[in-house]
Design an enzyme around this catalytic site. Structure first.
Site, short mmCIF file in Angstrom:
data_model
loop_
_atom_site.label_atom_id
_atom_site.label_comp_id
_atom_site.label_asym_id
_atom_site.label_seq_id
_atom_site.Cartn_x
_atom_site.Cartn_y
_atom_site.Cartn_z
N ARG A 83 0.33 -1.14 -0.21
CA ARG A 83 -0.12 0.08 0.22
C ARG A 83 1.20 0.80 0.20
O ARG A 83 0.32 2.78 0.01
CB ARG A 83 -1.19 0.18 1.31
N GLU A 128 -1.17 -9.16 -5.38
CA GLU A 128 -2.85 -9.29 -5.54
C GLU A 128 -2.81 -11.03 -6.08
O GLU A 128 -4.03 -11.58 -5.53
CB GLU A 128 -3.28 -8.10 -6.63
N THR A 177 -6.10 -16.60 -0.54
CA THR A 177 -5.38 -16.24 0.47
C THR A 177 -5.68 -15.32 1.42
O THR A 177 -5.03 -13.72 0.94
CB THR A 177 -4.17 -16.61 0.15
N TYR A 219 -3.35 -23.18 -4.41
CA TYR A 219 -3.57 -22.86 -5.75
C TYR A 219 -2.38 -22.86 -6.53
O TYR A 219 -1.88 -21.17 -7.27
CB TYR A 219 -4.33 -21.89 -5.75
N TYR A 259 -10.10 -8.16 -11.96
CA TYR A 259 -10.43 -7.78 -10.60
C TYR A 259 -8.87 -7.41 -10.58
O TYR A 259 -8.76 -6.40 -9.79
CB TYR A 259 -10.22 -8.90 -9.27
N ASP A 316 -14.02 -8.01 -5.38
CA ASP A 316 -13.80 -9.44 -4.58
C ASP A 316 -14.72 -9.83 -4.08
O ASP A 316 -15.86 -9.94 -3.50
CB ASP A 316 -12.40 -9.07 -3.58
#
Length: 357
Positions: free
Chosen positions: A24, A36, A42, A81, A119, A137
């Site tokens: 950020r 991202e 997660t 994933y 997204y 999201d």
């Protein structure tokens, strides 16, 4: 359905409650993209150590693009994933080879990258390039559904389009990056999936779900997911300081990761090693077999539920060449324990190996 009160309230809340997270504090699209991808499916607490490892090992997109695939998968190990890791590596190569190491600076351009959906493209476009494109999201679905009273199935194509339209209608045009961060943070910390703190919510006065007593009912997700149960019987074959492994191919879970020779049974795990197809081939050179049918491992994936056991074979070191021939014929590999440690492996194997220590 534009609501300036909604956006301004979220921005005010965010200024007071936002977490200090490393992605950020930058406009670097590489760092934002990396965070991202890691945070898909997660939680922040789980993803943050992985983000830090990747930034430490690959501070620039060129570093990630040049890294060996096994190394990238090894760093990703345990995060699950794994298609994300493969797409991450491919995308880095793409950015370097096609775009000269610079990420496209538009939403539509970002969508062309491997593994970047609507997204992620919206997140990068707004956070790095200040474009007014709303992110949607799981957190955003929940906040919008509850506040505006939207009962359309969020898993449907119609729902996705409807929520994206509403999200883009309400985004702050002056502060798009901050707004996107705010609504995701609000869903993560305030408007949580279960037991949200509605009493102290700054949006409660105009929140449809709060006023109608429907907080637990929204958002609506009709689960069409079928979960398949599988039974993995692993052969943990050791010869001196070496162990037998195989790399998993395409078309199944854990593509590109390494596990052990596997016998998959249909209805239940084996209770007798004689049921292992491969056992007869190495029985004559086996010194010791260790097997406890009651010692099973359970591993839950999105689409699959896996039950596994491990049969440990200790092979006579004098028969190493015979074992090598058996390994070669079946497309397996013989590696030492240090190499095994550095190979990318499914979390299921990590749990077994940790118990073995």
């Amino acid at each position: 359905m534009n609501n300036k009160y909604f956006a301004s309230t979220l921005l005010e809340w965010y200024s007071l409650h936002k977490r200090d997270l490393p992605w950020r504090n930058t406009k670097d699209p590489y760092i934002i993209w990396l965070s991202e991808i890691i945070l898909q499916q997660t939680r922040v607490a789980q993803g943050l150590p992985y983000f830090e490892k990747f930034i430490q090992n690959y501070p620039k997109v060129e570093d990630l693009a040049a890294a060996p695939a096994d190394e990238v998968m090894r760093l990703w190990q345990g995060l699950g994933y794994y298609s994300r890791a493969r797409n991450l590596h491919y995308c880095a190569k793409e950015v370097v080879s096609i775009y000269g190491g610079r990420f496209p600076d538009s939403y539509q351009g970002l969508l062309r990258l491997k593994g970047v959906g609507s997204y992620t493209a919206a997140a990068i476009a707004s956070f790095a390039f200040d474009q007014a494109v709303a992110v949607v999201d799981g957190n955003v679905f929940r906040v919008l559904a509850r506040y505006f009273g939207i009962s359309t199935d969020i898993a449907s194509s119609k729902g996705k389009m409807e929520f994206e339209a509403i999200a883009n209608q309400n985004i702050s045009k002056d502060h798009p990056a901050e707004y996107n961060q705010a609504i995701m943070e609000f869903g993560s910390l305030q408007c949580t999936p279960k037991n949200p703190d509605c009493t102290h919510c700054p949006l409660k006065a105009n929140c449809f779900a709060f006023k109608e007593g429907m907080v637990e009912q929204l958002p609506v997700k009709i689960n069409k997911l079928k979960v398949k149960t599988r039974y993995f019987n692993y052969l943990y074959i050791r010869c001196g300081l070496n162990v037998i492994v195989k790399q998993r191919g395409a078309g199944d879970i854990w593509q590109g990761l390494y596990d052990f020779p596997l016998h998959e049974s249909k209805r239940e795990l084996i209770s007798n090693i004689e049921d292992l197809d491969m056992f007869s081939n190495i029985e004559s050179i086996t010194d010791k077999v260790k097997f406890n049918p009651q010692s099973t491992f359970k591993h839950i994936l999105t689409h699959q539920r896996i039950f596994a056991n491990f049969v440990e074979f200790t092979i006579n070191e004098k028969s190493q060449e015979q074992l090598r021939e058996w390994v070669k014929q079946r497309g397996f590999e013989m590696v030492d324990m240090e190499t095994l440690e550095n190979l990318p492996k499914p979390r299921l194997l990590l749990r077994f190996l940790n118990e073995e220590k």
